[in-house]
Design a protein around this motif. Structure first.
Motif, PDB file in Angstrom:
ATOM      1  N   LYS A 152      51.858  38.139  11.742  1.00 40.79           N
ATOM      2  CA  LYS A 152      53.163  38.787  11.610  1.00 40.79           C
ATOM      3  C   LYS A 152      54.270  37.809  11.211  1.00 40.79           C
ATOM      4  N   GLY A 153      53.930  36.533  11.101  1.00 41.20           N
ATOM      5  CA  GLY A 153      54.931  35.546  10.693  1.00 41.20           C
ATOM      6  C   GLY A 153      55.780  35.011  11.826  1.00 41.20           C
ATOM      7  N   PHE A 154      55.372  35.220  13.054  1.00 37.42           N
ATOM      8  CA  PHE A 154      56.151  34.758  14.200  1.00 37.42           C
ATOM      9  C   PHE A 154      55.779  33.346  14.649  1.00 37.42           C
ATOM     10  N   LEU A 155      54.581  32.882  14.266  1.00 41.97           N
ATOM     11  CA  LEU A 155      54.119  31.572  14.715  1.00 41.97           C
ATOM     12  C   LEU A 155      54.657  30.480  13.795  1.00 41.97           C
ATOM     13  N   ARG A 156      55.057  29.361  14.386  1.00 39.60           N
ATOM     14  CA  ARG A 156      55.624  28.255  13.628  1.00 39.60           C
ATOM     15  C   ARG A 156      54.670  27.793  12.533  1.00 39.60           C
ATOM     16  N   HIS A 157      55.212  27.536  11.369  1.00 33.32           N
ATOM     17  CA  HIS A 157      54.410  27.097  10.224  1.00 33.32           C
ATOM     18  C   HIS A 157      53.707  25.777  10.551  1.00 33.32           C
ATOM     19  N   GLY A 158      52.445  25.696  10.196  1.00 29.47           N
ATOM     20  CA  GLY A 158      51.684  24.473  10.409  1.00 29.47           C
ATOM     21  C   GLY A 158      50.964  24.420  11.740  1.00 29.47           C
ATOM     22  N   LEU A 159      51.214  25.386  12.619  1.00 26.57           N
ATOM     23  CA  LEU A 159      50.561  25.432  13.926  1.00 26.57           C
ATOM     24  C   LEU A 159      49.480  26.501  13.893  1.00 26.57           C
ATOM     25  N   THR A 160      48.250  26.123  14.138  1.00 24.24           N
ATOM     26  CA  THR A 160      47.164  27.094  14.108  1.00 24.24           C
ATOM     27  C   THR A 160      47.081  27.848  15.434  1.00 24.24           C
ATOM     28  N   PRO A 161      46.624  29.085  15.412  1.00 25.79           N
ATOM     29  CA  PRO A 161      46.474  29.848  16.660  1.00 25.79           C
ATOM     30  C   PRO A 161      45.567  29.156  17.672  1.00 25.79           C
ATOM     31  N   THR A 162      44.511  28.503  17.181  1.00 23.21           N
ATOM     32  CA  THR A 162      43.592  27.818  18.093  1.00 23.21           C
ATOM     33  C   THR A 162      44.277  26.666  18.803  1.00 23.21           C
ATOM     34  N   ALA A 163      44.997  25.845  18.059  1.00 21.27           N
ATOM     35  CA  ALA A 163      45.700  24.716  18.666  1.00 21.27           C
ATOM     36  C   ALA A 163      46.791  25.201  19.622  1.00 21.27           C
ATOM     37  N   ALA A 164      47.504  26.243  19.221  1.00 19.13           N
ATOM     38  CA  ALA A 164      48.568  26.778  20.072  1.00 19.13           C
ATOM     39  C   ALA A 164      47.994  27.313  21.376  1.00 19.13           C
ATOM     40  N   ALA A 165      46.869  28.021  21.277  1.00 17.01           N
ATOM     41  CA  ALA A 165      46.251  28.595  22.473  1.00 17.01           C
ATOM     42  C   ALA A 165      45.761  27.504  23.423  1.00 17.01           C
ATOM     43  N   ARG A 166      45.128  26.481  22.876  1.00 16.54           N
ATOM     44  CA  ARG A 166      44.619  25.403  23.734  1.00 16.54           C
ATOM     45  C   ARG A 166      45.767  24.643  24.394  1.00 16.54           C
ATOM     46  N   ASP A 167      46.838  24.480  23.683  1.00 13.34           N
ATOM     47  CA  ASP A 167      47.998  23.803  24.257  1.00 13.34           C
ATOM     48  C   ASP A 167      48.598  24.641  25.389  1.00 13.34           C
ATOM     49  N   THR A 168      48.684  25.956  25.192  1.00 13.03           N
ATOM     50  CA  THR A 168      49.190  26.838  26.241  1.00 13.03           C
ATOM     51  C   THR A 168      48.253  26.846  27.443  1.00 13.03           C
TER      52      THR A 168
END
Length: 206
Positions: A152-168
């Motif tokens: 939907k374009g809400f996630l910061r550019h250059g950040l993958t969902p996998t990396a974001a999820a693991r960081d969270t």
């Protein structure tokens, strides 16, 4: 009569689970015996063995008893129909988790048992994978939400969902451990809302 017997068995099982949680928390898992649990529950040792084949199975029942409602709350919050922006859903789920942890003494007690009062060695070594299962499931659900956010374009550019999820995931479990065992736990409780907001802000598209 059959229904009454089943109801009585369910009540006895719950008595045992409640007693085990208290004994695990007070004595530690390694020093807990079926006999101690039976005494605390007011039942025979045979009743404990009838419901649970060993201490590991009883330990997992204590975990599951506390986690069912938490899992349902998280699933409901992360439901894609509840928030237009999936990142808002993740933030709400994190806030709700720490709020419930603060307000529900039973849940907090179970986390303290899992983190502080259990050694996952010997007979409990195989239990660790099952203990970690809810956290792994949470990771998968959060990654799915991040994928929706990216689409939907809400996630910061250059950040993958996998990396974001693991960081969270790392943020959530790390903060949990600090709240359970750190001398700064009281200060952290006051800063949880701000920390969650800052964590999620780094993931939002400009």
């Amino acid at each position: 009569m059959v229904r009454k017997t089943k109801e009585e068995a369910n009540r006895t099982r719950q008595q045992i689970v409640d007693a085990a949680r208290a004994v695990f928390h007070q004595c530690g898992v390694s020093r807990t015996t079926q006999e101690k649990v039976a005494q605390a529950a007011g039942v025979t040792r045979g009743a404990v063995y009838w419901h649970f084949k060993d201490k590991a199975e009883l330990f997992l029942a204590v975990r599951e008893d506390a986690f069912v409602s938490l899992r349902e709350r998280t699933d409901s919050t992360l439901d894609p129909d509840n928030y237009a922006n999936p990142l808002d859903a993740i933030e709400a789920a994190l806030r709700d988790f720490y709020r419930v942890l603060e307000e529900c003494p039973i849940l907090r007690q179970v986390f303290e048992i899992m983190v502080l009062r259990c050694e996952y060695v010997d007979e409990f070594a195989p239990v660790l994978a099952e203990v970690n299962r809810p956290a792994v499931e949470f990771l998968a659900k959060v990654e799915t939400a991040y994928r929706r956010a990216a689409a939907k374009g809400f996630l910061r550019h250059g950040l993958t969902p996998t990396a974001a999820a693991r960081d969270t995931w790392a943020f959530t479990t790390g903060l949990l451990h600090l709240l359970l065992e750190s001398e700064f736990r009281n200060e952290l409780r006051e800063q949880i809302s701000e920390m969650i907001a800052a964590h999620m802000a780094l993931r939002r598209a400009d």
